[in-house]
Write an enzyme that holds these catalytic residues in place. Structure first.
Site, mmCIF file in Angstrom:
data_model
loop_
_atom_site.group_PDB
_atom_site.id
_atom_site.type_symbol
_atom_site.label_atom_id
_atom_site.label_comp_id
_atom_site.label_asym_id
_atom_site.label_seq_id
_atom_site.Cartn_x
_atom_site.Cartn_y
_atom_site.Cartn_z
ATOM 1 N N ASN A 68 0.797 -1.337 0.008
ATOM 2 C CA ASN A 68 0.301 0.013 0.152
ATOM 3 C C ASN A 68 0.759 1.190 -0.036
ATOM 4 O O ASN A 68 1.388 1.436 1.210
ATOM 5 C CB ASN A 68 -0.981 -0.119 1.234
ATOM 6 C CG ASN A 68 -1.716 1.190 1.420
ATOM 7 O OD1 ASN A 68 -1.666 2.217 0.493
ATOM 8 N ND2 ASN A 68 -2.366 1.503 2.748
ATOM 9 N N TRP A 69 1.054 1.885 -1.187
ATOM 10 C CA TRP A 69 1.901 2.993 -1.150
ATOM 11 C C TRP A 69 1.276 4.202 -0.594
ATOM 12 O O TRP A 69 2.108 5.215 -0.530
ATOM 13 C CB TRP A 69 2.319 2.961 -2.744
ATOM 14 C CG TRP A 69 3.459 2.154 -3.307
ATOM 15 C CD1 TRP A 69 3.782 1.005 -2.458
ATOM 16 C CD2 TRP A 69 4.323 1.957 -4.452
ATOM 17 N NE1 TRP A 69 4.785 0.429 -3.417
ATOM 18 C CE2 TRP A 69 4.891 0.878 -4.479
ATOM 19 C CE3 TRP A 69 4.067 3.008 -5.472
ATOM 20 C CZ2 TRP A 69 5.958 0.855 -5.512
ATOM 21 C CZ3 TRP A 69 4.829 2.621 -6.395
ATOM 22 C CH2 TRP A 69 5.866 1.454 -6.461
ATOM 23 N N LYS A 70 0.262 4.280 -0.501
ATOM 24 C CA LYS A 70 -0.550 5.493 0.123
ATOM 25 C C LYS A 70 -0.051 6.873 -0.926
ATOM 26 O O LYS A 70 -0.167 6.384 -2.205
ATOM 27 C CB LYS A 70 0.063 5.576 1.350
ATOM 28 C CG LYS A 70 -0.182 4.655 2.464
ATOM 29 C CD LYS A 70 0.215 4.949 3.890
ATOM 30 C CE LYS A 70 -0.023 3.419 4.545
ATOM 31 N NZ LYS A 70 -0.237 3.560 6.003
ATOM 32 N N HIS B 55 -9.455 1.812 4.391
ATOM 33 C CA HIS B 55 -8.203 2.000 5.143
ATOM 34 C C HIS B 55 -8.733 2.863 6.183
ATOM 35 O O HIS B 55 -9.331 3.783 6.031
ATOM 36 C CB HIS B 55 -7.161 2.309 4.169
ATOM 37 C CG HIS B 55 -5.645 2.510 4.705
ATOM 38 N ND1 HIS B 55 -5.295 3.302 5.583
ATOM 39 C CD2 HIS B 55 -4.951 1.501 4.756
ATOM 40 C CE1 HIS B 55 -4.198 3.106 6.134
ATOM 41 N NE2 HIS B 55 -3.803 2.007 5.643
ATOM 42 N N GLU C 151 -6.814 5.295 7.323
ATOM 43 C CA GLU C 151 -6.765 6.666 6.969
ATOM 44 C C GLU C 151 -7.857 7.337 6.151
ATOM 45 O O GLU C 151 -8.200 8.335 6.438
ATOM 46 C CB GLU C 151 -5.470 6.660 6.243
ATOM 47 C CG GLU C 151 -4.216 6.743 7.037
ATOM 48 C CD GLU C 151 -2.705 6.046 6.233
ATOM 49 O OE1 GLU C 151 -2.999 5.873 4.949
ATOM 50 O OE2 GLU C 151 -1.969 5.256 7.101
ATOM 51 N N GLU D 27 -6.069 -4.519 10.265
ATOM 52 C CA GLU D 27 -4.934 -3.526 10.764
ATOM 53 C C GLU D 27 -5.221 -2.867 11.612
ATOM 54 O O GLU D 27 -5.927 -1.721 11.587
ATOM 55 C CB GLU D 27 -4.759 -2.518 9.280
ATOM 56 C CG GLU D 27 -4.465 -3.068 7.976
ATOM 57 C CD GLU D 27 -3.864 -2.294 7.008
ATOM 58 O OE1 GLU D 27 -2.806 -2.548 6.605
ATOM 59 O OE2 GLU D 27 -4.435 -1.230 7.017
ATOM 60 N N GLY E 157 2.163 2.232 10.850
ATOM 61 C CA GLY E 157 3.414 3.497 10.683
ATOM 62 C C GLY E 157 3.964 3.553 11.764
ATOM 63 O O GLY E 157 4.796 4.521 12.213
ATOM 64 N N SER F 159 2.905 -1.974 10.445
ATOM 65 C CA SER F 159 4.434 -2.407 10.739
ATOM 66 C C SER F 159 4.641 -3.457 10.349
ATOM 67 O O SER F 159 5.596 -4.301 10.860
ATOM 68 C CB SER F 159 4.778 -2.106 12.165
ATOM 69 O OG SER F 159 4.327 -0.548 12.435
ATOM 70 N N GLY G 245 3.023 -1.197 4.259
ATOM 71 C CA GLY G 245 2.787 -0.048 3.607
ATOM 72 C C GLY G 245 4.211 0.548 3.497
ATOM 73 O O GLY G 245 4.920 0.123 2.551
HETATM 74 P P1 PGA Z 1 2.626 0.138 7.539
HETATM 75 O O1 PGA Z 1 1.072 0.712 6.949
HETATM 76 O O2 PGA Z 1 2.995 -1.105 7.001
HETATM 77 O O3 PGA Z 1 3.465 1.461 6.945
HETATM 78 O O4 PGA Z 1 2.368 0.055 9.139
HETATM 79 C C1 PGA Z 1 0.422 -0.335 6.631
HETATM 80 C C2 PGA Z 1 -1.004 0.066 6.104
HETATM 81 O O5 PGA Z 1 -1.418 1.120 6.503
HETATM 82 O O6 PGA Z 1 -1.628 -0.379 5.311
#
Ligand code: PGA
Length: 264
Positions: free
Chosen positions: A22-24, A108, A110, A180, A186, A225, A246
Site C-alpha cells: 500500500n503505497w499511500k 483503510h 486513513e 490492521e 506506521g 508495521s 505500507g
Molecule cells: P505500515 O502501513 O506497513 O507502514 O504500517 C500499513 C498500512 O497502512 O496499510
C-alpha cells in the site's frame, strides 16, 4: 485491458498467501516506473505468493504498463460506487478497469479517520467493486483507545458486519480482508502474532456465521508495521493469509527482504 500472468489465475482467492503493498500518497508516475522496473526483475522465483502493489491514482497507468506480463498485479487505494456523474474528486470502477487495475483497497483506517468514511460508504464501494469485477481488499481494525478499553473484538466485528452487509457467499470469496490495528500502522509497534491470530480467528468465525463454509477460502491479511522482522511470525499463524504492507513496500530492497522471509 492489459493482462498479466496473475490475471490468468482462475482461483485467485484459494488462500494462497497474498502480499500487497500500500503505497499511500507516495511515488509519482516516474518514481513508480523506476521502483517497479526494479521490483519486477526480482520476484520471478517467488512463486508461492500472490503479489500486488496499490499505487496512487496518477501512478496506475505507469504501474500497469511496467508490470504487464509479470506476477505482480496493480491495485488502487479507493473507488467510488457510482458509475459516473457529479462527484468531484472521485474515480469510478470503470475508470480503474479501463487501466487494467485488478485490486482496490477499501476502508483503510486513513480513509476512515482523515476523510470521514464509514462502514456504509465502504459497503457501497465494496458492492460497486465486486459488481465491476475488481478484487477488493477491505480493511478493519481498532484504535489504541479501543484496544485499551478492550473493544477490539466488538469494533472489528461491527466493522465486518457493516462493510460486508448484503454480500453473498460467491462474492465474499472474491474479497480479501485486512486486519490492521490502527495503532500498529506506521508505528513500528505490532500485536503479538498470537494476539493477531486471535482476531483473525474471530473474523473467520464471523465469516462462517455470515456466509458458511466459504469462510475457509477467504484470505485475511495482517497489516501494520509489517517488515522483514515481523512478517514471518505473523504469516505462520493459521488464519493469517498474507500482509498489507505500507512503508516496507516503498523501496525494492526492503520489500524484497520482507518477501524473502516468507517461506513457501
Ligand atoms: P505500515 O502501513 O506497513 O507502514 O504500517 C500499513 C498500512 O497502512 O496499510
Amino acid at each position: 485491458m492489459k493482462t498479466s500472468k496473475l490475471n490468468a489465475d482462475p482461483n485467485p482467492n484459494s488462500r494462497r498467501l497474498f502480499v500487497a503493498g500500500n503505497w499511500k500518497m507516495h511515488h509519482n508516475a516516474a518514481e513508480t516506473k523506476a521502483v517497479l522496473d526494479e521490483l519486477r526483475t526480482q520476484v520471478d522465483e517467488i512463486q508461492h505468493l500472490d503479489l500486488a502493489v496499490c499505487v496512487p491514482y496518477t501512478s496506475l497507468a505507469a504501474a500497469v504498463a511496467v508490470l504487464d506480463g509479470t506476477r505482480i498485479a496493480v491495485g488502487a487505494q479507493n473507488v467510488h460506487w457510482m458509475v459516473s456523474g457529479a462527484f468531484t474528486g472521485e474515480v469510478s470502477t470503470d475508470m480503474l478497469k479501463e487501466l487494467g487495475v485488478r485490486y482496490v483497497i477499501l476502508g483503510h483506517s486513513e480513509r476512515r479517520e482523515l476523510f470521514g468514511e464509514t462502514d456504509m460508504h465502504i459497503n457501497l464501494r465494496l458492492h460497486a467493486a465486486l459488481n465491476a469485477g475488481l478484487l477488493p481488499i477491505v480493511c478493519v481494525g481498532e484504535t489504541a483507545k479501543q484496544r485499551d478499553t478492550k473493544l477490539t473484538r466488538a469494533v472489528v466485528s461491527s466493522q465486518i458486519g457493516g462493510c460486508l452487509a448484503g454480500l453473498d457467499a460467491e462474492q465474499i470469496e472474491r474479497v480479501t480482508l485486512a486486519y490492521e490495528p490502527v495503532w500498529a500502522i506506521g508505528t513500528g509497534v505490532t500485536p503479538s502474532p498470537e494476539d493477531a491470530q486471535g482476531v483473525h480467528a474471530d473474523i473467520r468465525q464471523q465469516l462462517h456465521r455470515l456466509f458458511g463454509d466459504v469462510a475457509e477460502r477467504v484470505r485475511i491479511q495482517y497489516g501494520g508495521s509489517v517488515n522483514s522482522k515481523t512478517v514471518a511470525a505473523m504469516l505462520e499463524q493459521r488464519d493469517i493469509d498474507g500482509a498489507l504492507v505500507g512503508n516496507a513496500s516503498l523501496k525494492v530492497p526492503t520489500f524484497r527482504e520482507l518477501l524473502d522471509k516468507i517461506s513457501p
